[in-house]
Motif scaffolding. Structure first.
Motif, PDB file in Angstrom:
ATOM      1  N   SER A  69       0.926  -1.314  -0.100  1.00  0.00           N
ATOM      2  CA  SER A  69       0.180  -0.125  -0.087  1.00  0.00           C
ATOM      3  C   SER A  69       0.773   1.353   0.218  1.00  0.00           C
ATOM      4  CB  SER A  69      -0.800   0.125   1.063  1.00  0.00           C
ATOM      5  OG  SER A  69      -0.234  -0.249   2.260  1.00  0.00           O
ATOM      6  N   ASP A  70       2.006   1.348   0.666  1.00  0.00           N
ATOM      7  CA  ASP A  70       2.695   2.468   0.611  1.00  0.00           C
ATOM      8  C   ASP A  70       3.761   2.836  -0.335  1.00  0.00           C
ATOM      9  OD1 ASP A  70       3.927   0.452   1.640  1.00  0.00           O
ATOM     10  OD2 ASP A  70       4.923   1.365   3.331  1.00  0.00           O
ATOM     11  N   ALA A  71       3.884   1.593  -1.244  1.00  0.00           N
ATOM     12  CA  ALA A  71       5.013   1.812  -2.267  1.00  0.00           C
ATOM     13  C   ALA A  71       4.045   2.207  -3.644  1.00  0.00           C
ATOM     14  CB  ALA A  71       5.527   0.488  -2.442  1.00  0.00           C
ATOM     15  N   VAL A  72       4.987   2.214  -4.807  1.00  0.00           N
ATOM     16  CA  VAL A  72       4.650   2.454  -6.134  1.00  0.00           C
ATOM     17  C   VAL A  72       3.907   0.898  -6.549  1.00  0.00           C
ATOM     18  CG1 VAL A  72       4.838   2.607  -8.584  1.00  0.00           C
ATOM     19  CG2 VAL A  72       5.753   4.120  -6.681  1.00  0.00           C
ATOM     20  N   GLN A  73       2.714   0.870  -6.882  1.00  0.00           N
ATOM     21  CA  GLN A  73       1.937  -0.565  -7.359  1.00  0.00           C
ATOM     22  C   GLN A  73       1.990  -0.660  -8.806  1.00  0.00           C
ATOM     23  OE1 GLN A  73      -1.162   1.554  -6.048  1.00  0.00           O
ATOM     24  NE2 GLN A  73      -0.263   1.508  -3.818  1.00  0.00           N
ATOM     25  N   SER A  74       1.672  -1.921  -9.234  1.00  0.00           N
ATOM     26  CA  SER A  74       1.455  -2.061 -10.760  1.00  0.00           C
ATOM     27  C   SER A  74       0.209  -2.352 -11.032  1.00  0.00           C
ATOM     28  CB  SER A  74       2.275  -3.474 -10.881  1.00  0.00           C
ATOM     29  OG  SER A  74       3.345  -3.463 -11.619  1.00  0.00           O
ATOM     30  N   LEU A  75      -0.217  -1.677 -12.182  1.00  0.00           N
ATOM     31  CA  LEU A  75      -1.488  -1.744 -12.591  1.00  0.00           C
ATOM     32  C   LEU A  75      -1.422  -3.172 -13.480  1.00  0.00           C
ATOM     33  CD1 LEU A  75      -4.297  -0.517 -12.816  1.00  0.00           C
ATOM     34  CD2 LEU A  75      -3.608   0.551 -15.116  1.00  0.00           C
ATOM     35  N   ILE A  76      -2.468  -3.934 -12.961  1.00  0.00           N
ATOM     36  CA  ILE A  76      -2.527  -5.484 -13.627  1.00  0.00           C
ATOM     37  C   ILE A  76      -3.989  -5.433 -14.350  1.00  0.00           C
ATOM     38  CG2 ILE A  76      -2.636  -7.912 -13.359  1.00  0.00           C
ATOM     39  CD1 ILE A  76      -0.116  -6.663 -12.168  1.00  0.00           C
ATOM     40  N   LYS A  77      -3.884  -6.134 -15.668  1.00  0.00           N
ATOM     41  CA  LYS A  77      -4.931  -6.486 -16.299  1.00  0.00           C
ATOM     42  C   LYS A  77      -5.197  -7.971 -16.334  1.00  0.00           C
ATOM     43  CE  LYS A  77      -7.113  -6.322 -20.866  1.00  0.00           C
ATOM     44  NZ  LYS A  77      -6.778  -5.688 -22.311  1.00  0.00           N
ATOM     45  N   VAL A  78      -6.217  -8.363 -15.796  1.00  0.00           N
ATOM     46  CA  VAL A  78      -6.505  -9.805 -15.627  1.00  0.00           C
ATOM     47  C   VAL A  78      -7.416 -10.255 -16.716  1.00  0.00           C
ATOM     48  CG1 VAL A  78      -7.125 -11.815 -13.981  1.00  0.00           C
ATOM     49  CG2 VAL A  78      -6.125  -9.550 -12.957  1.00  0.00           C
ATOM     50  N   THR A  79      -7.334 -11.189 -17.397  1.00  0.00           N
ATOM     51  CA  THR A  79      -8.389 -11.510 -18.320  1.00  0.00           C
ATOM     52  C   THR A  79      -8.872 -13.111 -18.069  1.00  0.00           C
ATOM     53  OG1 THR A  79      -7.136 -10.478 -20.027  1.00  0.00           O
ATOM     54  CG2 THR A  79      -8.913 -11.863 -20.779  1.00  0.00           C
ATOM     55  N   ARG A  80      -9.856 -13.478 -17.946  1.00  0.00           N
ATOM     56  CA  ARG A  80     -10.466 -14.812 -17.299  1.00  0.00           C
ATOM     57  C   ARG A  80     -10.625 -15.755 -18.843  1.00  0.00           C
ATOM     58  NH1 ARG A  80     -14.631 -16.900 -12.791  1.00  0.00           N
ATOM     59  NH2 ARG A  80     -13.884 -18.901 -13.197  1.00  0.00           N
TER      60      ARG A  80
END
Ligand code: SAH
Length: 217
Positions: free
Chosen positions: A180-191
């Motif tokens: 939560s306090d760091a840079v995160q990665s935006l992830i795209k999940v495809t089912r």
């Protein structure tokens, strides 16, 4: 004093900034031209609504940066028949944009006050295909599942299992993942028919996805 001409000028710069940061999908740009971000920012920061930066809203939360809203919406690839779940209503801005692209939008937040204020704006703007509810969105919204699209606008350590389970086959979820306090990665999940595909899109910074309902401030 800010004149209507100033506002028109700022809105043009706003759209230009979106394009220059990679928001190129014309349906997304049209929706972002129609939904006035100024309606979702109150008080001191209202006059910065057309700048490409996150801004504070009630309950210690933030309205996301417009270019990030645009890129996430674009990655979600919403079609007009889709039923969409947003976890993290916040100001309601992202949900309002989605409502112009989808058939139906369910948006949930853990803060009752944010949900109430966003719902008032949806009513004022006549966005009748959005349902806003106060729940802990890490469990999704089982009574309306499955969803064609799910967007999470708070950072989780991993894509929450209940949300993966509530995604239709062929469905897409966009979620910021990381500490939560760091840079995160935006992830795209495809089912897929069996299992999930994960694509890492870009670094982002979101407030954390928290458990339980919030105490309103
Ligand atoms: N999409 C918003 C910005 C969201 S800020 C907008 O367009 O303005 C992130 C939001 O996620 C905050 O309002 C926070 O209260 C909410 N949130 C955090 N954890 C949550 C959870 N478990 N369930 C629902 N909402 C949550």
């Amino acid at each position: 004093m800010i004149t209507p001409d100033d506002i028109a000028q700022r809105k043009m710069q706003f759209l230009f900034a979106l394009r220059s940061k990679g928001v190129t999908d014309t349906r997304v740009l049209d929706a972002m031209e129609k939904i006035d971000r100024g309606a979702f920012v109150r008080g001191l920061f209202a006059e910065r609504a057309y700048e490409d930066m996150p801004l504070p809203i009630a309950c210690g939360q933030t309205i996301s940066q417009p270019s990030v809203v645009g890129l996430m919406t674009q990655a979600l690839n919403v079609s007009p028949r889709d039923k969409v779940l947003e976890v993290g209503t916040g100001s309601g801005y992202q949900a309002a944009i989605l409502s112009l692209l989808a058939r139906r939008v369910y948006t949930v937040d853990r803060h009752r006050r944010l949900v109430r204020e966003a719902a008032e704006i949806f009513r004022a703007l006549d966005l009748t295909n959005i349902t806003a509810m106060t729940v802990d969105g890490s469990f999704g919204l089982p009574e309306q599942a499955p969803f064609d699209r799910i967007i999470v606008t708070a950072a989780a350590e991993d894509p929450p299992g209940p949300l993966l389970a509530q995604l239709k086959i062929g469905g897409i979820m966009v979620v910021p993942v990381g500490q939560s306090d760091a840079v995160q990665s935006l992830i795209k999940v495809t089912r897929q028919d069996s299992g999930f595909d994960y694509d890492e899109l870009r670094p982002v910074r979101f407030v954390p996805l928290l458990e339980g309902l919030g105490r309103d401030t």
